[in-house]
Write an enzyme that holds these catalytic residues in place. Sequence first.
Site, short mmCIF file in Angstrom:
data_model
loop_
_atom_site.label_atom_id
_atom_site.label_comp_id
_atom_site.label_asym_id
_atom_site.label_seq_id
_atom_site.Cartn_x
_atom_site.Cartn_y
_atom_site.Cartn_z
CG HIS B 135 -1.97 -0.98 1.21
ND1 HIS B 135 -3.05 -0.90 0.39
CD2 HIS B 135 -2.12 -2.14 1.90
CE1 HIS B 135 -3.84 -1.94 0.58
NE2 HIS B 135 -3.30 -2.72 1.49
CB CYS B 177 -2.35 3.55 -4.42
SG CYS B 177 -3.49 2.21 -4.05
#
Lengths: 582, 363
Positions: B135, B177
């Site tokens: 992440h 991301c």
Amino acid sequence: RAGMAAALLLLLLLLAACPGPGRAGAGRERRDTLREELLLSPLPTGDVAATFQFRTRWDADLQRGAVSHYRLFPKALGRLVAALGVRELHLALTQGFWRTRVWGQPPLQAPAGAELWVWFQPAVTDVDKAWKELSNILSGIFCASLNFIDSTNTVIPTASFKPLGLANGTDHHLLRYAVLPREVVCTENLTPWKKLLPCGSKAGLAVLLKAERLFHSSYHSQAVHIRPVCRDASCMAVSWELRQTLTVVFDVFSSGQGKKDWSLFKMFSRTLTDACPLASQSKVYVDISPKNKEKELLEVTPPPTSVHEAVVQGDKKTYAVYDLLSPLLFNTSRSLNVQLKWKRPQDSSEMPIPVLHAQRYVGGYGLQTGEICTLIYNTHPYRAFPVILLETVPWYLRLYVHTLTIITKGKENKPSYIHYQPAQDRRRPHLLEMLIQLPANSVTKITIQFERALLKWTEYPPDPNHGFYVGSSVLSALVPSVIPMKDVDVEQSPLFTSLFPSSDGSSYFVRLYTEPLLVNLPTPDFSMPYNVICLTCTVVAVCYGSFYNLLTRTFHVEEPSRGGLAKRLANVIRKLRGVPLL
Amino acid sequence: FQDQAEQFFRSGHTNNWAVLVCTSRFWFNYRHVANTLSVYRSVKRLGIPDSHIVLMLADDMACNPRNPKPATVFSHKNMELNVYGDDVEVDYRSYEVTVENFLRVLTGRIPPSTPRSKRLLSDDRSNILIYMTGHGGNGFLKFQDSEEITNVELADAFEQMWQKRRYNELLFIIDTCQGASMYERFYSPNIMALASSQVGEDSLSHQPDLGIGVHLMDRYTFYVLEFLEEIHPASQTNMNDLFQVCPKSLCVSTPGHRTDLFQRDPQNVLITDFFGSVRKVEITAETVSLDRGLAGFESKFPEDELATEPLKYAEQLPVAQIIHQKPKQKDWHPPGGFILGLWALIIMVFFKTYGIKHMKHVF
């Protein structure tokens, strides 16, 4: 042309290698031997336990002399023993828990997680340094996080864990014991374990070791034991023994689809095709002991090559033996798929209760205090025996030794020997060792209260709300045997009978582990530092800033500006007109 | 044959390393472990051995109690491809995957007792593949939900590697991301970077498996894996094809790449320069005869010295010996600190009160 050259090279290599074994057979004997065996024991609840043991015995002294030619004994472990002055090494990686009460005494039990205990040679001067190096090297070999073993989880037991190999004296300063209950065991630990075997996982009994079946089980334990043993009956010379054991218990509901009939194919999705060519002995034992002196309940197919009777753990047991090296076995079919069928359905009242079993749990409520309770059961009808309980509790559970109570049958039971070493914060765990006499047919309850410490916020692991593990406690006992055991020749008897050296025929040594515990420590909210900084900065900016402005702001008059060019032009026109100026 | 030999000398590297990092913990981040393991699988298949791969997995998914099929990690739904396999070597597990350990592996500043399999022993002729997944956000990548590494730290680590001559060329792939923010700050030469999404975009996951209950892979790595499955050790596919993998129609995010720091043209860079392994093979037409005298080597063992009296095993539970075990005499230490100060104070006060001439009463 290159291909032909490579083929010629290969042919010459083969020719050069061929005379080797011939010359060896002509007089020079091999100094290392490999024995492999598999023991299948159906458990009372319908599950089945499979224990693999691979034993490499090397008639050489690893400590002295420059040994550089390793054949069956793996070089990684041999170099380790020689370089760090290790006398005995026992490493076990376990997933799951052996339920002694329903499954019976295990042949060899290990606690959940990773357990490492080592005896060093007397010549080693700095044992702690050697211990740290050893745990790092083993973490690289077995892909386990054994490098987390440091002084906060290492203890020096004073009465348990006596050496299992030849010993000159037992100075407990040379012993170190550590357990990592949080360690996960998966295929990456099995792969290097399999690579230490002389035949790898390509031939012999090790072909059955496939990770997808082995880890879909209730209990999986793989261990490595290195120790010096007697070379022969006279015991004048030392040989080094490496035992690799793997115990797995297949659950009747997840692997067995609810049926209690087992076969090698059902358990491992593979069958045996041959023995390891390097092994001098390769056998499969199936426990067909009759219970309650009745006729056999279990039927094994194909018919075994022989039947062996032995006294194991104080009781007479019968085993059906399949010798993979005998030519009769693979006569009819190329693969061996041992099948076990129950002749009649089992009665739950027939389940034998083991003589010694224990249980441990955390009592209390809240996040401040708690209590560790251990219950030890002695179910023998008339014999009492002593047991040593070793508890290692991490430093953040502060034990109060004045609350230690041992109660048997309603009365207090004073231990004959007690050794307590208190913890030092962030340096050493608690060590509690007691020798307790267990009366016949009794339950002993040992309780000790603790207080939970508040850790510094950087000391919490990334998932602190999971809880913190307390390693299993170890019970070592001499359990009276039902049938006196004679001294047997280690070389002739099966491997699973000979790990613990027995001194007296009337009792046998057993080492049990309790459950590991999971306790919650008071966990802070880790987003609070960020919240505090934001809030404080806002308060400071708003309050202090406006106060400062209020106190130090001064007002002074300012001349209005003359206005821009347009205004001046307009004023000039207004003056000409005689109208008041802007 | 001539072209192949020229190709060998053109690329300039002699060995290949791979550092594959999964930074996420917890069961619902199964896809990050599957991402890393699928790259591991491709890299092993194309020839990089386990000794040259540093695999860091922050959590254990295969033997997780929530995994309905233990010892497996699947990358395609309906459990088609088990990327965990039977021969996997994880070097950094679980709590060992921290920012500090990652930077230590890259820069080589490792404590001396670290085993060899946990070290990145690259030299100035090594091509290194670094793959990270987890992440992330604009400028950082989260490690295990408790710490993060910023793009500045990563760029500095690569600069340290360059100054210590720890790589020849480096390929950095990141699947998080806003992954493109992680390579914005690189300033060392010979680095090529790929990311799964631009700044401001999220990388999405591919497909859930209803049997396992979580998403199995991220889209970018899924299509990269499909692309890599077609590569074999001798293929001539170059980097431009890898840049085209996963266009916006399939990936929903826009993959980005950065090649300005790289000296060679991506057209000339083979996929196997980073994902495969260089093996130095010398073909010879001569025959070599082995020394037959080597077979007698083993008989040169030193003679074992026999003990004078038979050795014996220790008794496992010597009850009498344990009970009468004397408590260990504590080593005597001279009193230090507080006790010494206290006694000095008492003696000073005594002599102050009574005078030194009274010492004769003491003796």
